[in-house]
Design a protein around this motif. Structure first.
Motif, PDB file in Angstrom:
ATOM      1  N   GLY A  40      11.757 -11.990  -7.424  1.00  0.00           N
ATOM      2  CA  GLY A  40      10.873 -10.969  -7.991  1.00  0.00           C
ATOM      3  C   GLY A  40       9.957 -10.373  -6.940  1.00  0.00           C
ATOM      4  O   GLY A  40       9.688  -9.166  -6.938  1.00  0.00           O
ATOM      5  N   LEU A  41       9.474 -11.210  -6.028  1.00  0.00           N
ATOM      6  CA  LEU A  41       8.634 -10.733  -4.925  1.00  0.00           C
ATOM      7  C   LEU A  41       9.416  -9.770  -4.037  1.00  0.00           C
ATOM      8  O   LEU A  41       8.905  -8.713  -3.659  1.00  0.00           O
ATOM      9  CB  LEU A  41       8.106 -11.913  -4.121  1.00  0.00           C
ATOM     10  N   CYS A  42      10.660 -10.123  -3.723  1.00  0.00           N
ATOM     11  CA  CYS A  42      11.506  -9.227  -2.915  1.00  0.00           C
ATOM     12  C   CYS A  42      11.717  -7.890  -3.628  1.00  0.00           C
ATOM     13  O   CYS A  42      11.656  -6.830  -2.997  1.00  0.00           O
ATOM     14  CB  CYS A  42      12.859  -9.887  -2.627  1.00  0.00           C
TER      15      CYS A  42
ATOM     16  N   HIS B 115       7.783  -1.077  -3.780  1.00  0.00           N
ATOM     17  CA  HIS B 115       6.708  -0.438  -3.021  1.00  0.00           C
ATOM     18  C   HIS B 115       7.269   0.406  -1.880  1.00  0.00           C
ATOM     19  O   HIS B 115       6.782   1.503  -1.628  1.00  0.00           O
ATOM     20  CB  HIS B 115       5.728  -1.478  -2.484  1.00  0.00           C
ATOM     21  N   ALA B 116       8.297  -0.111  -1.210  1.00  0.00           N
ATOM     22  CA  ALA B 116       8.904   0.640  -0.108  1.00  0.00           C
ATOM     23  C   ALA B 116       9.526   1.950  -0.595  1.00  0.00           C
ATOM     24  O   ALA B 116       9.583   2.931   0.144  1.00  0.00           O
ATOM     25  CB  ALA B 116       9.964  -0.219   0.594  1.00  0.00           C
ATOM     26  N   ARG B 117       9.979   1.978  -1.845  1.00  0.00           N
ATOM     27  CA  ARG B 117      10.550   3.194  -2.452  1.00  0.00           C
ATOM     28  C   ARG B 117       9.467   4.048  -3.115  1.00  0.00           C
ATOM     29  O   ARG B 117       9.767   4.986  -3.824  1.00  0.00           O
ATOM     30  CB  ARG B 117      11.593   2.810  -3.517  1.00  0.00           C
TER      31      ARG B 117
ATOM     32  N   THR C 121       1.226  -9.466  -0.002  1.00  0.00           N
ATOM     33  CA  THR C 121       1.988  -8.234  -0.220  1.00  0.00           C
ATOM     34  C   THR C 121       1.315  -7.347  -1.251  1.00  0.00           C
ATOM     35  O   THR C 121       1.442  -6.125  -1.190  1.00  0.00           O
ATOM     36  CB  THR C 121       3.449  -8.522  -0.618  1.00  0.00           C
ATOM     37  N   LEU C 122       0.599  -7.948  -2.184  1.00  0.00           N
ATOM     38  CA  LEU C 122      -0.183  -7.148  -3.133  1.00  0.00           C
ATOM     39  C   LEU C 122      -1.265  -6.379  -2.394  1.00  0.00           C
ATOM     40  O   LEU C 122      -1.493  -5.199  -2.656  1.00  0.00           O
ATOM     41  CB  LEU C 122      -0.800  -8.036  -4.207  1.00  0.00           C
ATOM     42  N   VAL C 123      -1.924  -7.026  -1.455  1.00  0.00           N
ATOM     43  CA  VAL C 123      -2.943  -6.355  -0.644  1.00  0.00           C
ATOM     44  C   VAL C 123      -2.319  -5.171   0.091  1.00  0.00           C
ATOM     45  O   VAL C 123      -2.881  -4.067   0.109  1.00  0.00           O
ATOM     46  CB  VAL C 123      -3.601  -7.339   0.343  1.00  0.00           C
ATOM     47  N   ALA C 124      -1.157  -5.397   0.695  1.00  0.00           N
ATOM     48  CA  ALA C 124      -0.478  -4.304   1.399  1.00  0.00           C
ATOM     49  C   ALA C 124      -0.164  -3.153   0.458  1.00  0.00           C
ATOM     50  O   ALA C 124      -0.334  -1.979   0.811  1.00  0.00           O
ATOM     51  CB  ALA C 124       0.802  -4.824   2.055  1.00  0.00           C
TER      52      ALA C 124
ATOM     53  N   ALA D 297      -8.439  -5.473  -2.600  1.00  0.00           N
ATOM     54  CA  ALA D 297      -7.595  -5.952  -1.512  1.00  0.00           C
ATOM     55  C   ALA D 297      -8.372  -6.867  -0.580  1.00  0.00           C
ATOM     56  O   ALA D 297      -7.881  -7.915  -0.155  1.00  0.00           O
ATOM     57  CB  ALA D 297      -7.008  -4.767  -0.747  1.00  0.00           C
ATOM     58  N   GLU D 298      -9.584  -6.477  -0.265  1.00  0.00           N
ATOM     59  CA  GLU D 298     -10.413  -7.302   0.617  1.00  0.00           C
ATOM     60  C   GLU D 298     -10.714  -8.657  -0.024  1.00  0.00           C
ATOM     61  O   GLU D 298     -10.635  -9.704   0.633  1.00  0.00           O
ATOM     62  CB  GLU D 298     -11.718  -6.573   0.937  1.00  0.00           C
ATOM     63  N   THR D 299     -11.017  -8.664  -1.291  1.00  0.00           N
ATOM     64  CA  THR D 299     -11.309  -9.903  -2.006  1.00  0.00           C
ATOM     65  C   THR D 299     -10.090 -10.818  -2.024  1.00  0.00           C
ATOM     66  O   THR D 299     -10.194 -12.025  -1.794  1.00  0.00           O
ATOM     67  CB  THR D 299     -11.763  -9.597  -3.445  1.00  0.00           C
TER      68      THR D 299
END
Length: 166
Positions: free
Chosen positions: A67-69, A75-77, A111-114, A153-155
């Protein structure tokens, strides 16, 4: 590498179990993603994730990783909303079954932060809502005003760094 992975998948389909096929499919999807063939990778990753959910359930580590992949490829799309929605479903399962300090859970937070910091479509003007929502990846009693993704994201990153130092 792609022709080798495709041949490997063809052989595995002929001689091995579905579980072995999913591993070969995941390797092929990763290679396709690395080559920039994101549409093909996305199709494979959707199949892999749905089969993992059906076979192992949503709380199994292999399902969470697939699921992460899938979320990363979404996100990349530039399918931001779908990727974040999927990750919002995966994070509680990862925390519950693997724990907040597990490497997969921490990677999911990173990856969520990204995703939160690289989404060009989301601006404060677009998200000027007075709704409140829980901070992903952090104690769910903390809240942010929707649209404050950089603070979120910082948190999350501070929490990841703190947990990795343990």
């Amino acid at each position: 590498a792609l022709p080798v992975l495709e041949a490997n998948l063809a052989l595995r389909r002929r001689y091995f179990s579905e579980e072995d096929n999913l591993v070969a499919q995941a390797n092929l999807a990763s290679c396709l993603g690395d080559l920039g063939r994101l549409d093909e990778a996305l199709v494979l990753e959707r199949v892999i994730y749905s089969r993992q959910v059906a076979r192992l359930g949503v709380s199994h580590e292999a399902t969470i990783v697939s699921g992460l992949c899938l979320a990363v490829t979404l996100h990349a799309r530039d399918l931001w909303d779908e990727g974040i929605k999927l990750r919002d479903q995966l994070l509680p399962a990862a925390r519950r079954s693997l724990g907040s300090d597990h490497r997969v859970t921490l990677c999911m937070n990173e990856t969520l932060v990204a995703a939160l910091t690289s989404n060009p479509e989301r601006t404060r003007d677009d998200l000027r809502l007075n709704q409140r929502r829980p901070v992903r990846g952090v104690d769910t009693t903390q809240f942010l005003i929707a649209g404050d993704d950089l603070l979120e994201a910082e948190t999350i990153m501070q929490d990841v760094v703190r947990r990795r130092r343990r």
